[in-house]
Design a protein around this motif. Structure first.
Motif, short mmCIF file in Angstrom:
data_model
loop_
_atom_site.label_atom_id
_atom_site.label_comp_id
_atom_site.label_asym_id
_atom_site.label_seq_id
_atom_site.Cartn_x
_atom_site.Cartn_y
_atom_site.Cartn_z
N GLY A 19 0.83 -1.22 0.00
CA GLY A 19 0.00 0.00 0.00
C GLY A 19 0.85 1.26 0.00
N LEU A 20 0.18 2.40 -0.11
CA LEU A 20 0.87 3.69 -0.13
C LEU A 20 0.58 4.47 1.14
CD1 LEU A 20 0.22 5.06 -3.75
CD2 LEU A 20 1.83 3.32 -2.98
N VAL A 21 1.58 5.24 1.58
CA VAL A 21 1.40 6.11 2.75
C VAL A 21 2.05 7.46 2.43
CG1 VAL A 21 1.97 6.45 5.19
CG2 VAL A 21 1.46 4.15 4.36
N ALA A 22 1.39 8.55 2.83
CA ALA A 22 2.04 9.86 2.71
C ALA A 22 2.88 10.07 3.96
CB ALA A 22 1.00 10.96 2.56
N VAL A 23 4.13 10.45 3.74
CA VAL A 23 5.08 10.57 4.87
C VAL A 23 5.73 11.94 4.88
CG1 VAL A 23 5.59 8.09 5.01
CG2 VAL A 23 6.91 9.54 3.45
N PRO A 24 6.07 12.43 6.09
CA PRO A 24 6.76 13.72 6.15
C PRO A 24 8.25 13.56 5.87
CG PRO A 24 6.45 12.85 8.37
CD PRO A 24 5.82 11.86 7.43
N ALA A 32 4.76 7.45 -0.38
CA ALA A 32 5.74 6.37 -0.32
C ALA A 32 5.16 5.00 -0.62
CB ALA A 32 6.38 6.35 1.07
N ALA A 33 6.00 4.17 -1.24
CA ALA A 33 5.69 2.76 -1.49
C ALA A 33 6.98 1.96 -1.34
CB ALA A 33 5.13 2.57 -2.90
N ASP A 34 6.85 0.66 -1.07
CA ASP A 34 8.02 -0.23 -1.03
C ASP A 34 8.73 -0.16 -2.39
OD1 ASP A 34 9.76 -2.35 -1.12
OD2 ASP A 34 8.28 -3.89 -0.57
N ALA A 35 9.98 0.34 -2.37
CA ALA A 35 10.71 0.55 -3.63
C ALA A 35 11.03 -0.76 -4.35
CB ALA A 35 12.00 1.33 -3.36
N LEU A 36 10.97 -1.89 -3.60
CA LEU A 36 11.30 -3.17 -4.22
C LEU A 36 10.06 -3.91 -4.71
CD1 LEU A 36 14.08 -4.28 -1.69
CD2 LEU A 36 14.32 -3.04 -3.86
N ALA A 131 10.27 4.21 -2.27
CA ALA A 131 10.17 5.12 -3.42
C ALA A 131 9.14 6.17 -3.05
CB ALA A 131 9.73 4.35 -4.66
N ALA A 132 9.48 7.45 -3.22
CA ALA A 132 8.51 8.49 -2.86
C ALA A 132 8.75 9.77 -3.65
CB ALA A 132 8.57 8.80 -1.37
N PRO A 133 7.79 10.14 -4.50
CA PRO A 133 7.80 11.48 -5.09
C PRO A 133 7.07 12.41 -4.13
CG PRO A 133 5.97 10.26 -6.00
CD PRO A 133 6.63 9.36 -4.96
N SER A 134 7.04 13.69 -4.42
CA SER A 134 6.25 14.60 -3.60
C SER A 134 4.78 14.17 -3.67
CB SER A 134 6.42 16.04 -4.10
OG SER A 134 6.21 16.11 -5.50
#
Ligand code: TXA
Ligand code: MG
Length: 327
Positions: A19-24, A32-36, A131-134
């Motif tokens: 899943g995805l989570v927004a992180v500071p 963010a997501a698991d980059a692998l 992995a996390a873009p803005s």
């Protein structure tokens, strides 16, 4: 949405399930997501409406983790030692563990070790590179507070980890080290070209400045970081000339510091704002996106904004402003 151990466990649980989570982060909030996990990374593009040609930055907890993702060089290790954890992204030749979805098919991966304590906890507990873009819809203003994420993507992501306002407020500096001996500045940011050149010590002060013009990161589109309200820039220390229409409608007028320039006359509908009372460029960077989010939520017909002096983080602020104002 606080920082109790439970919240970190919840975040890690979502990420481990793809899943995805927004992180500071200390720069801007990330999605963010698991980059692998290529399927998890694909969701980022979908939710942001981001083109698949625009690669993602991978966030790591430790320098050891970098070894599993990319090939280090001496130059990369020196920059990491000087600026990590912090707002510097290094583009390095990738290893097989990194999928094409993350790098948009490129042979190099962008890596950064963030400084925000909440995100560091997530990275440490989860033991996953992220992995996390803005965390903004593609092309829109970057989010520097949890509520900015909530307002735009809140209905599409299961969790926003609220770490308060981002301390820096502007995206990381990106340096491409994938060609040995030819460091290139792909995106100006909080760490200046001069500071990077000082650490690299090779002659490339020239390279860095030259390449700042010659090349940009693949996702640095001419139009980017845009508010919905039309944005017009005016030169530092001057007064903007409003159009005849702007004399009749409600406009916002933003300067670097309180008394930097005199008010445009003849319009009672001009509301004035400044980015830093004392003209401090770091404070201006911290306030920039938050103020633009605020103004964009009001009924202004136009925003007039003074360009920053081209020094320190002012160079990076101007880079974002020029893209935000591009027609
Ligand atoms: O401060 C930051 O860097 C924030 C926080 C969340 O870490 N992230 C961020 O990500 O600004 P994003 O995706 O909004 O911008 C990343 C930029 C894009 O212009 C992208 O094209 C470039 O980095 N980039 C990513 N991977 C790359 C690669 N392998 N080679 C060259 N450029 C890359
Ligand atoms: Mg972005």
């Amino acid at each position: 949405m606080g920082d109790t151990p439970n919240d970190i466990q919840t975040v890690v649980g979502i990420l481990k399930k793809g899943g995805l989570v927004a992180v500071p982060t200390e720069t801007v909030y990330g999605l963010a997501a698991d980059a692998l996990n290529p399927n998890a990374c694909r969701k980022i593009f979908d939710i942001k409406g981001r083109p698949l040609i625009d690669p993602l930055i991978v966030h790591v907890y430790s320098r050891d983790q970098v070894e599993t993702l990319a090939h280090w060089s001496t130059a990369a290790q020196r920059l990491a030692a000087a600026f990590w954890p912090g707002p510097l992204t290094l583009v390095l030749p990738k290893k097989a563990a990194v999928s094409d979805i993350v790098t948009a098919g490129r042979p190099a991966v962008a890596i950064r070790m963030p400084r925000h304590p909440f995100l560091r906890k997530v990275l440490k507990v989860g033991r996953l590179p992220l992995a996390a873009p803005s965390a903004n819809p593609f092309g829109y203003l970057s989010p520097t507070q949890a509520r900015h994420v909530c307002a735009s993507l809140g209905s599409r992501i299961p969790y926003i980890l609220d770490g308060g306002p981002c301390s820096i407020g502007l995206e990381s500096t990106i340096v491409d080290l994938s060609t040995p001996g030819h460091p290139q500045l792909l995106r100006p940011g909080p760490i200046t070209a001069e500071a990077i050149t000082d650490i690299l010590e090779t002659p490339p002060a020239r390279h860095l400045k030259h390449c700042a013009k010659a090349r940009v990161a693949p996702g640095q589109f001419k139009r980017h970081y845009r508010p919905r309200t039309p944005l017009h820039l005016f030169a530092s220390g001057t007064s903007p000339s409003l159009t005849a229409r702007d004399h009749k409608v409600k406009v916002a007028w933003v300067t670097l510091c309180r008394q930097s320039v005199s008010l445009p006359t003849g319009n009672r509908n001009v509301a004035t704002f400044w980015l830093s009372k004392s003209g401090d460029l770091n404070e201006a960077a911290h306030n920039l996106f938050a103020l633009l989010h605020h103004l964009d939520a009001q009924s202004y017909q136009a925003i007039y904004l003074e360009k920053m002096p081209a020094e320190g983080i002012g160079i990076a602020i101007n880079d974002r402003l020029e893209r935000a104002a591009a027609s």
